[in-house]
Design a protein around this motif. Structure first.
Motif, PDB file in Angstrom:
ATOM      1  N   SER A 162       0.793  -1.203  -0.124  1.00  0.00           N
ATOM      2  CA  SER A 162      -0.020  -0.005  -0.048  1.00  0.00           C
ATOM      3  C   SER A 162       0.945   1.282  -0.033  1.00  0.00           C
ATOM      4  O   SER A 162       1.961   1.257   0.442  1.00  0.00           O
ATOM      5  CB  SER A 162      -0.979   0.162   1.242  1.00  0.00           C
ATOM      6  OG  SER A 162      -0.351   0.362   2.420  1.00  0.00           O
ATOM      7  N   SER A 168       0.413   3.906   1.919  1.00  0.00           N
ATOM      8  CA  SER A 168       0.517   4.358   3.428  1.00  0.00           C
ATOM      9  C   SER A 168       1.823   3.497   3.854  1.00  0.00           C
ATOM     10  O   SER A 168       2.772   3.914   4.696  1.00  0.00           O
ATOM     11  CB  SER A 168      -0.741   4.149   3.964  1.00  0.00           C
ATOM     12  OG  SER A 168      -1.034   2.707   4.282  1.00  0.00           O
ATOM     13  N   SER A 228       4.996   4.791   2.534  1.00  0.00           N
ATOM     14  CA  SER A 228       5.076   6.021   3.171  1.00  0.00           C
ATOM     15  C   SER A 228       6.042   5.958   4.183  1.00  0.00           C
ATOM     16  O   SER A 228       7.109   6.681   4.400  1.00  0.00           O
ATOM     17  CB  SER A 228       3.980   6.920   3.233  1.00  0.00           C
ATOM     18  OG  SER A 228       4.039   8.097   3.899  1.00  0.00           O
ATOM     19  N   LYS A 229       5.661   5.019   5.013  1.00  0.00           N
ATOM     20  CA  LYS A 229       6.329   4.926   6.415  1.00  0.00           C
ATOM     21  C   LYS A 229       7.698   4.457   6.197  1.00  0.00           C
ATOM     22  O   LYS A 229       8.701   5.153   7.021  1.00  0.00           O
ATOM     23  CB  LYS A 229       5.658   4.027   7.336  1.00  0.00           C
ATOM     24  CG  LYS A 229       4.353   4.741   7.643  1.00  0.00           C
ATOM     25  CD  LYS A 229       3.491   3.556   8.519  1.00  0.00           C
ATOM     26  CE  LYS A 229       2.034   3.926   8.863  1.00  0.00           C
ATOM     27  NZ  LYS A 229       1.242   2.926   9.495  1.00  0.00           N
ATOM     28  N   GLN A 241       2.633  10.517   1.611  1.00  0.00           N
ATOM     29  CA  GLN A 241       1.824   9.898   0.630  1.00  0.00           C
ATOM     30  C   GLN A 241       1.555  10.678  -0.832  1.00  0.00           C
ATOM     31  O   GLN A 241       1.593   9.777  -1.872  1.00  0.00           O
ATOM     32  CB  GLN A 241       0.427   9.335   1.132  1.00  0.00           C
ATOM     33  CG  GLN A 241       0.565   8.280   2.416  1.00  0.00           C
ATOM     34  CD  GLN A 241      -0.572   7.918   2.824  1.00  0.00           C
ATOM     35  OE1 GLN A 241      -1.305   7.707   2.003  1.00  0.00           O
ATOM     36  NE2 GLN A 241      -0.748   7.673   4.290  1.00  0.00           N
TER      37      GLN A 241
END
Length: 305
Positions: free
Chosen positions: A18, A20, A23-24, A30
């Motif tokens: 994903s 998200s 992104s981490k 995002q």
């Protein structure tokens, strides 16, 4: 022109499922990741993901791009690493592979180089010649100590013969051959044997069998292996004698004897240092090549390729 950052974002999304989650991992907001994915899809006019409430699954096009992007990003990392080695003032890491019988020569080189260049570090890889040749071909190591002949077809790989190996018989120090210093082929044919064999290509295994054949003998080969520790364990268990390549001054391990087989001198491989010629002037590889250039090479046995 295709840029690497969007491909890096894309690859991370595939691996983590994903935007998200990616992104981490990337420490990136995002929106830039979403924008990069849309740009890639627009560039080729394809859908790269099936977007569902449970995550993002790559399409056929996405799976293909993932493989190609992974290769390209790895190549970019390799190029970056290689180019950095041309900076003479930097802390260098020599990535070198080694077959079992070359360990003594390699450790001698490391001791000598560290005394002259304490800034040098070493990334060491051990394995059979085929594995090390593949690492060199993929630019994952800078050089390797292997026994010839090579299976690589790459024309820019240079090899420098360091020593002529000898074929020796490993047996138990307290076994029936304890009083012997050498064996003939006829004596060997009376014992079960384990032979070293390359995973691919021609080598010592084929030459040994040829020597027996020319002498009119049929050896009892109970096993063939590409791994010396396995062969030594079979000796320790009393299963067979092991025919192994060895340096002239190599000492046997505790509990074992290493006996000469003069009739198999022509079957021995040669130990060589291999590397890509275009990397010979790199800052981290030059000291290693200089060390082995000062080491006297031992002439090859006549008749060996």
């Amino acid at each position: 022109m295709l840029k690497l950052k969007p491909l890096h974002y894309f690859k991370t999304v595939v691996e983590h499922g994903s935007i998200s989650a990616a992104s981490k991992v990337l420490y990136t907001a995002q929106p830039p990741i979403s924008k990069a994915l849309l740009q890639l899809e627009s560039h080729w006019d394809v859908r790269l993901f099936e977007r569902t409430p449970r995550g993002m699954t790559p399409t056929d096009a996405g799976r293909h791009l993932y493989q190609r992007a992974s290769d390209l990003l790895q190549l970019a990392d390799n190029i970056d690493s290689e180019m950095r080695t041309f900076s003479e003032g930097q802390r260098g890491v020599v990535r070198i592979g080694c077959v079992d019988m070359g360990i003594v020569l390699l450790t001698n080189a490391i001791v000598a180089l560290r005394s002259e260049r304490p800034d040098l570090q070493f990334s060491l890889h051990q394995g059979d010649p085929l594995y090390l040749e593949e690492l060199l071909e993929r630019r994952q190591i800078d050089a390797a100590l292997v026994h010839l002949p090579l299976t690589l077809n790459t024309c820019d790989v240079t090899s420098r013969v360091l020593q002529q190996l000898h074929v020796r018989v490993l047996c138990l120090a307290d076994g029936p051959l304890a009083g012997s210093s050498s064996l003939s082929l006829a004596e060997l044919a009376a014992h079960p044997l384990v032979l070293l064999r390359r995973q691919r290509g021609f080598g010592m295994y084929e030459r040994v069998l040829s020597c027996f054949n020319e002498a009119g003998l049929t050896p009892e080969v109970v096993a063939q292996a590409s791994d010396l520790p396995v062969m030594k364990q079979l000796v320790r268990q009393g299963v067979a004698l092991a025919l192994v390549p060895s340096l002239a001054d190599a000492l046997p391990e505790a509990g074992m004897l290493a006996l000469d087989v003069p009739q198999l001198d022509v079957a021995a491989d040669r130990l060589a240092l291999i590397y890509h010629q275009q990397h010979a002037e790199s800052a981290v590889l030059k000291p290693l090549l200089a060390f082995f250039s000062e080491e006297p090479s031992i002439p090859s046995v006549p008749g060996l390729p």
